[in-house]
Motif scaffolding. Structure first.
Motif, PDB file in Angstrom:
ATOM      1  N   TYR A 899       7.080  21.508  78.069  1.00 49.39           N
ATOM      2  CA  TYR A 899       6.500  22.692  77.411  1.00 49.39           C
ATOM      3  C   TYR A 899       7.224  22.900  76.094  1.00 49.39           C
ATOM      4  O   TYR A 899       8.461  22.932  76.040  1.00 49.39           O
ATOM      5  N   LEU A 900       6.472  23.036  75.008  1.00 44.92           N
ATOM      6  CA  LEU A 900       7.056  23.119  73.667  1.00 44.92           C
ATOM      7  C   LEU A 900       7.659  24.499  73.412  1.00 44.92           C
ATOM      8  O   LEU A 900       6.983  25.508  73.531  1.00 44.92           O
ATOM      9  N   ILE A 901       8.931  24.506  73.057  1.00 42.71           N
ATOM     10  CA  ILE A 901       9.639  25.749  72.737  1.00 42.71           C
ATOM     11  C   ILE A 901       9.658  25.978  71.225  1.00 42.71           C
ATOM     12  O   ILE A 901       9.241  27.003  70.720  1.00 42.71           O
ATOM     13  N   SER A 902      10.162  24.980  70.500  1.00 41.97           N
ATOM     14  CA  SER A 902      10.266  25.151  69.041  1.00 41.97           C
ATOM     15  C   SER A 902      10.290  23.791  68.367  1.00 41.97           C
ATOM     16  O   SER A 902      10.563  22.765  69.004  1.00 41.97           O
ATOM     17  N   ARG A 903       9.993  23.825  67.082  1.00 37.68           N
ATOM     18  CA  ARG A 903      10.163  22.597  66.286  1.00 37.68           C
ATOM     19  C   ARG A 903      10.717  22.954  64.919  1.00 37.68           C
ATOM     20  O   ARG A 903      10.378  23.983  64.339  1.00 37.68           O
ATOM     21  N   TRP A 918      12.207  21.451  73.950  1.00 36.45           N
ATOM     22  CA  TRP A 918      11.247  21.551  75.045  1.00 36.45           C
ATOM     23  C   TRP A 918      11.949  22.006  76.319  1.00 36.45           C
ATOM     24  O   TRP A 918      13.172  21.913  76.428  1.00 36.45           O
ATOM     25  N   ILE A 919      11.142  22.460  77.307  1.00 35.92           N
ATOM     26  CA  ILE A 919      11.677  22.596  78.666  1.00 35.92           C
ATOM     27  C   ILE A 919      10.829  21.730  79.591  1.00 35.92           C
ATOM     28  O   ILE A 919       9.628  21.547  79.376  1.00 35.92           O
ATOM     29  N   ASP A 920      11.499  21.167  80.596  1.00 35.33           N
ATOM     30  CA  ASP A 920      10.766  20.380  81.589  1.00 35.33           C
ATOM     31  C   ASP A 920      10.326  21.284  82.736  1.00 35.33           C
ATOM     32  O   ASP A 920      10.562  22.501  82.712  1.00 35.33           O
ATOM     33  N   ALA A 921       9.721  20.676  83.757  1.00 37.14           N
ATOM     34  CA  ALA A 921       9.173  21.463  84.872  1.00 37.14           C
ATOM     35  C   ALA A 921      10.262  22.157  85.684  1.00 37.14           C
ATOM     36  O   ALA A 921       9.971  23.098  86.423  1.00 37.14           O
ATOM     37  N   GLU A 922      11.505  21.706  85.537  1.00 38.79           N
ATOM     38  CA  GLU A 922      12.627  22.356  86.226  1.00 38.79           C
ATOM     39  C   GLU A 922      13.229  23.488  85.394  1.00 38.79           C
ATOM     40  O   GLU A 922      14.142  24.168  85.838  1.00 38.79           O
ATOM     41  N   GLY A 923      12.726  23.637  84.170  1.00 34.44           N
ATOM     42  CA  GLY A 923      13.207  24.723  83.309  1.00 34.44           C
ATOM     43  C   GLY A 923      14.365  24.342  82.416  1.00 34.44           C
ATOM     44  O   GLY A 923      14.918  25.194  81.722  1.00 34.44           O
ATOM     45  N   SER A 924      14.756  23.062  82.400  1.00 37.95           N
ATOM     46  CA  SER A 924      15.895  22.619  81.576  1.00 37.95           C
ATOM     47  C   SER A 924      15.416  22.215  80.186  1.00 37.95           C
ATOM     48  O   SER A 924      14.295  21.734  80.007  1.00 37.95           O
ATOM     49  N   TYR A 925      16.323  22.368  79.193  1.00 37.38           N
ATOM     50  CA  TYR A 925      15.985  22.089  77.791  1.00 37.38           C
ATOM     51  C   TYR A 925      16.326  20.650  77.419  1.00 37.38           C
ATOM     52  O   TYR A 925      17.299  20.068  77.916  1.00 37.38           O
ATOM     53  N   GLY A 943       1.186  25.387  70.425  1.00 36.60           N
ATOM     54  CA  GLY A 943       1.964  25.623  71.633  1.00 36.60           C
ATOM     55  C   GLY A 943       1.286  25.082  72.871  1.00 36.60           C
ATOM     56  O   GLY A 943       0.065  24.953  72.932  1.00 36.60           O
ATOM     57  N   GLY A 944       2.097  24.754  73.903  1.00 38.63           N
ATOM     58  CA  GLY A 944       1.555  24.260  75.160  1.00 38.63           C
ATOM     59  C   GLY A 944       2.402  23.146  75.722  1.00 38.63           C
ATOM     60  O   GLY A 944       3.561  22.952  75.337  1.00 38.63           O
ATOM     61  N   CYS A 945       1.833  22.378  76.658  1.00 41.12           N
ATOM     62  CA  CYS A 945       2.539  21.276  77.316  1.00 41.12           C
ATOM     63  C   CYS A 945       2.055  19.941  76.744  1.00 41.12           C
ATOM     64  O   CYS A 945       0.861  19.777  76.467  1.00 41.12           O
ATOM     65  N   TYR A 946       2.987  19.011  76.601  1.00 44.26           N
ATOM     66  CA  TYR A 946       2.683  17.699  76.033  1.00 44.26           C
ATOM     67  C   TYR A 946       3.206  16.605  76.961  1.00 44.26           C
ATOM     68  O   TYR A 946       4.235  16.773  77.625  1.00 44.26           O
ATOM     69  N   LEU A 947       2.497  15.496  76.958  1.00 46.84           N
ATOM     70  CA  LEU A 947       2.996  14.276  77.590  1.00 46.84           C
ATOM     71  C   LEU A 947       3.710  13.488  76.506  1.00 46.84           C
ATOM     72  O   LEU A 947       3.130  13.218  75.448  1.00 46.84           O
TER      73      LEU A 947
END
Length: 1017
Positions: A899-903, A918-925, A943-947
């Motif tokens: 999930y995109l936090i900032s760029r 970014w954060i992953d599904a576990e919430g880590s950056y 904004g959103g989730c990326y592969l």
């Protein structure tokens, strides 16, 4: 003979810089020149200096206008006359006292009226200005009798025909009208230029008395000013002796408190500093600052004294700063020394919530006659120039948007746009409006209107009409009273901890938070989101690369992240030397002696000065020029060039190899304007530690405080996520639990009404005020009865879940609200003797899809609360690697879903690149790097989730993924609009990302810098 000259400080009117005006007068051989800008003295001191340099007698005054109508021109006979003019303008600007239309009461001012506004009777020092094209009026008896009161009037506004057209553009901007619609009286006359004296006076030869009157006026005016005289409030106690006695008492009292009674090193330093402070008559400045801090302490406010003031042990003992200069080897001379031409200033931060209280105290204590903010000239900026000039030329909004927002190659080069370019280019660096300096306060000994008229900007504190540089030139040193949200976060966290846990945390005790083991562990791992100055992705990456686990390394990190150190290549070199201290050599023994603590690398402004003095053999005065350049205060390129010449001459005499001297100066030069003094970094580091301590031991309270203070580098969603990761139970706003700000009860975090941007502030405040007065709302009907509210606001509250305490579904609540508001009359809200129950309605059960709440939250809060963004994805795939394991995948390809936090935008010579967080599904950056060629094929799409597919690069313990491919992953359609294809993806657009753009040239690459790691021969 020129009694009425304008510069471009006659805002949106004049076209001449002060320098251009004086130079033109000098070229014409004029011996006297008058400056009379419209309603301002902004340029007076610069004008005075330039005239003296050009052997021209300066006469100063002001052209007084109201609503664009010229009332009269004022010329000061001496400095006290300027004070009189300033006080009249100040009364008008600040107290709405009307300007006298005629006969202003002056003692030391000459008043010159235009023919259009002559008074019925003339005072002794009043005259009529008559222009050459008005001389034919003198054939009439009623004007001829006034010749004894007449002087030559030749206004000066521009120099060339092109500048006259620019003047018309400025008038169009000022009046917000088309250039073709300007009326004659709204612009200057076409002859308002400097002419040779004989040409000016030729039409007046028939009226020698007018010429003689003009000469007499100029002879009466004599403005002299001594720039080297200090003009700040001299004494705190009323006398030099009293100030020295008080500061000495306070210093030794603080010495005992800070160091105990047996520290001889500290005692000797106190003695030395007191001697210098007294010799430079600076006791009053210290004591006034101490007084402000004492008031702050009495109010329970927290402050941070930063900048070079922290180099002083006296400021430490007085409680102005909280940095021990002995511990960090900070030398006092960086702040104050006998060779320094200009006294320094203290920079003190307060919470953004408390700053106005501090300012009110200063104005009240020292008197509004003696206190004002520095002004600042806001110049015409690139984008606004095109927009404002384009409007004058009649361009439609669509074209203005293109000019302002699109690069030049996309602009239509038609004839009108070419005109816009032509005059827009001329306006660059022109002042557009006056504004308030962000933090600089002046406290003067004499009334401040002796030096400037005051203006009252919308913020409500008066400002002088000149900037900080002019203030410094004329002997007024500013007190920097700043505000920041980091202190507010710390303050509020401490209060929340007391309220929620009953624990008193003395966060001002530096020993509590500094170099604490668990804090250092978080620091070295970059777990610092929410912490002042150390939460950005770049800073967290740097902390991990340095394995930063102590205060001194954090101090260095605070400075090496600055652009100057990065520009010189020294940030990368510092990281290498910190990790491999046995794999480099010092350039020269001086670097080892002076910069051993930072591995021979110039990190702080002091380091640059040390090398300039000890390696380059420069004088202290040259070091001061460098210091000012690095502080952003130096404005003289010529002075810097002179220092450069001295440096190479001196290095040659000292026998340094030319290639070594060239490399050292390259490093010095790259620092200019972009580095911190060590004391400033140390002050930041203390505040960073304070916030980190609270985050480590009281994470939920700290994150709630961060949310309520507007966060920092990231948007609210990130701090909410961080609170959840710390164990908080995040809950949507509730009319019975929530306040305006986010509130905390145990581990339950209720988001505040402040996050509902669509809800009116007054309604939100009323909800909490009414609940506090009369108790919880018992039902939706009870709420409607007690709060005057419309259906739109009710809909916001219902859909965010603010009535979930009723146990009813949102659909049912909305139907009930519509029926109640339809039947309900405003007069029924009045209190009655018998509280009649509100009719209850029975509705059929309406089913809601699982994620409808999440989409309500996205629409109203911009992020989901009841679930994770990952839960809303169409795919169930969550990536093959998690962020916590990246370090073991060095040089390997990984596939991740995030999930995109900032760029962060970074310019390079090959094009723009970005660093993503970014954060992953576990919430880590984790972090990514996106190079220009990759971005062309695989750009960011909001904004959103990326592969993500990329290669892991572990750089000094810090993994970054260099992206090869990426694609935004689809969220499920909005279930609220299952039957409306047009709206199924509307809410998705509200999911945000933080984008930070960089407006600087690309940093040079390592091979371009060619930074030597071994000793240069």
């Amino acid at each position: 003979m020129y009694l009425n000259c304008h510069t471009y400080h006659s805002l949106r009117y004049g076209t001449l810089s002060v320098e251009a005006l004086v130079r033109s007068a000098s070229e014409l051989g004029l011996e006297t020149l008058c400056l009379t800008d419209i309603n301002t003295v902004t340029a007076m001191y610069e004008f005075y200096k330039l005239c003296k340099e050009g052997n021209i007698k300066p006469v100063v005054g002001v052209e007084i206008r109201q609503d664009n109508e010229l009332l009269y021109i004022t010329l000061a006979k001496d400095a006290s006359g300027i004070g009189e003019i300033n006080r009249m303008l100040t009364a008008f600007n600040c107290d709405n006292i009307p300007l006298p239309q005629t006969n202003p009461v002056f003692k030391k001012v000459i008043t010159i009226y235009p023919i259009e506004n002559i008074p019925e009777t003339f005072l002794e020092n009043e005259y009529i200005g008559i222009r050459s094209d008005q001389l034919n009026l003198l054939y009439r008896a009623e004007w001829k009798r006034l010749i004894p009161k007449m002087v030559v009037l030749q206004p000066v506004t521009f120099k060339t025909k092109r500048e006259y057209n620019l003047h018309r553009v400025l008038r169009g901007i000022a009046l917000n009208t088309l250039g073709t619609k300007l009326k004659a009286h709204e612009c200057c006359k076409k002859d308002e230029v400097l002419k040779p004296l004989h040409e000016l006076l030729n039409p007046y030869q028939q009226y020698p008395q007018i010429i003689l009157n003009t000469q007499n006026v100029l002879e009466q005016c004599s403005f002299e000013f001594e720039f080297s005289t200090p003009r700040n409030k001299k004494y705190y106690t009323g006398s030099k002796e009293g100030d020295l006695k008080l500061i000495t008492h306070l210093a030794y009292e603080g010495l005992a408190e800070r160091y105990g009674t047996g520290d001889e090193v500290a005692k000797k330093r106190v003695e030395k500093e007191l001697k210098v402070i007294d010799e430079l008559n600076f006791c009053g400045y210290f004591l006034i600052t101490w007084d402000i801090v004492q008031y702050s302490n009495s109010m329970g406010f927290m402050h941070i004294g930063r900048g070079s003031g922290a180099n002083s042990i006296i400021s430490y003992c007085l409680g102005i700063t909280n940095i021990c200069p002995i511990e960090l080897d900070l030398y006092f001379e960086r702040f104050l020394n006998l060779n320094r031409k200009t006294p320094p200033d203290f920079d003190i931060d307060w919470s953004w919530q408390d700053r106005d209280t501090i300012l009110e105290y200063i104005f009240k204590k020292y008197g509004k006659e003696h206190v004002a903010f520095c002004g600042t000239n806001v110049e015409f900026k690139y984008r606004s120039i095109f927009r404002e000039v384009g409007k004058v030329f009649g361009l439609p909004k669509e074209e203005l948007d293109v000019l302002a927002k699109q690069p030049e190659e996309k602009h239509d080069k038609n004839s009108v746009v070419r005109q816009v370019y032509k005059y827009g280019k001329m306006l660059e660096k022109f002042p557009n409006q006056r504004s308030m300096h962000a933090c600089g306060i002046l406290i003067s000994e004499e009334p401040i209107t002796n030096y400037s008229a005051l203006e009252m900007p919308p913020k409500g504190f008066p400002i002088v009409q000149f900037d900080m540089h002019t203030a410094e030139d004329i002997g007024l040193e500013k007190f920097d009273i700043l505000s920041q949200r980091g202190i507010g976060t710390i303050n509020d966290a401490v209060k929340l901890i007391k309220k929620n846990k009953g624990i008193d945390v003395d966060i001002r005790d530096n020993h509590l938070s500094k170099d604490e083991d668990q804090c250092n562990k978080f620091l070295s791992q970059g777990k610092t989101i929410g912490c002042f100055y150390i939460e950005s992705p770049a800073m967290r990456g740097l902390l991990r690369r340095l394995k930063c686990d102590n205060y001194k390394v954090l101090v260095a990190a605070s400075s090496i992240i600055r652009p100057g150190v990065a520009q010189s290549g020294m940030m990368k070199e510092y990281i290498f030397r910190h990790n491999y201290p046995d794999q480099f050599e010092y350039f020269h023994p001086v670097f080892e002696q002076q910069l051993g603590e930072t591995y021979g690398i110039m990190v702080y402004q002091e380091d640059v000065i040390k090398i300039a003095l000890h390696f380059g053999g420069l004088q202290a005065t040259d070091g001061d020029v460098l210091r000012r350049a690095m502080s952003g205060k130096g404005r003289s390129l010529a002075a810097l060039q002179k220092v450069k010449d001295h440096f190479f001459e001196s290095c040659s005499k000292l026998g340094h190899p030319e290639n070594l001297s060239t490399e050292v100066y390259r490093q010095i030069e790259s620092f200019a304007g972009y580095s911190f003094c060590k004391a400033h970094s140390a002050s930041y580091a203390v505040e960073s530690y304070q916030s980190l301590y609270l985050k480590v031991y009281y994470p939920v309270e700290f994150m709630v405080a961060a949310i309520n203070n507007g966060g920092g580098f990231y948007r609210t969603e990130v701090y909410v996520h961080e609170a959840r990761m710390s164990g908080a139970n995040i809950l949507n706003p509730c009319v019975n639990k929530s306040d305006w700000e986010t509130s905390l009860s145990g581990n339950d975090v209720y988001l505040g009404f402040m996050h509902l941007q669509a809800l009116e502030t007054k309604t939100a405040l009323l909800i909490t005020a009414e609940r506090n007065r009369n108790g919880n709302y018992r039902s939706l009907g009870d709420f409607i009865k007690r709060i005057p509210i419309g259906i739109a606001a009710m809909q916001i509250l219902i859909f965010v879940g603010a009535f979930r305490f009723t146990g009813k579904q949102k659909n049912e609540l909305l139907l009930e609200a519509r029926m109640l508001l339809n039947d309900f009359k405003p007069e029924m809200r009045m209190e009655t003797l018998f509280d009649e129950p509100i009719k209850e309605y029975k509705f059929p059960e309406l089913k809601r899809a699982v994620f409808e709440d999440a989409f309500d939250e996205i629409e109203l809060l911009d992020f989901p609360v009841s679930c994770s963004p990952f839960d809303l994805l169409v795919t169930k795939y969550r990536g093959s690697v998690m962020a916590k394991d990246l370090a073991v995948y060095h040089k390997k390809q990984v596939k991740m879903l995030a999930y995109l936090i900032s760029r962060k935008h970074v310019p390079t010579k090959k094009g723009d690149m970005f660093f993503g967080t970014w954060i992953d599904a576990e919430g880590s950056y984790f972090d990514t790097a996106h190079f220009a060629d990759c971005l062309q094929k695989y750009p960011f799409k909001g904004g959103g989730c990326y592969l993500l597919l990329g290669t892991v690069e572990v750089d000094f313990n810090f993994p970054t993924i260099t992206i090869i491919k990426m694609e935004k992953m689809p969220f499920i359609p909005d279930p609220r609009y299952a039957y409306d294809n047009d709206k199924q993806y509307e809410a998705h657009q509200r999911i945000k990302e933080d984008v930070s753009m960089t407006h600087r040239l690309p940093y040079p690459q390592e091979h371009e810098i060619g930074l030597p790691r071994m000793k240069l021969k």
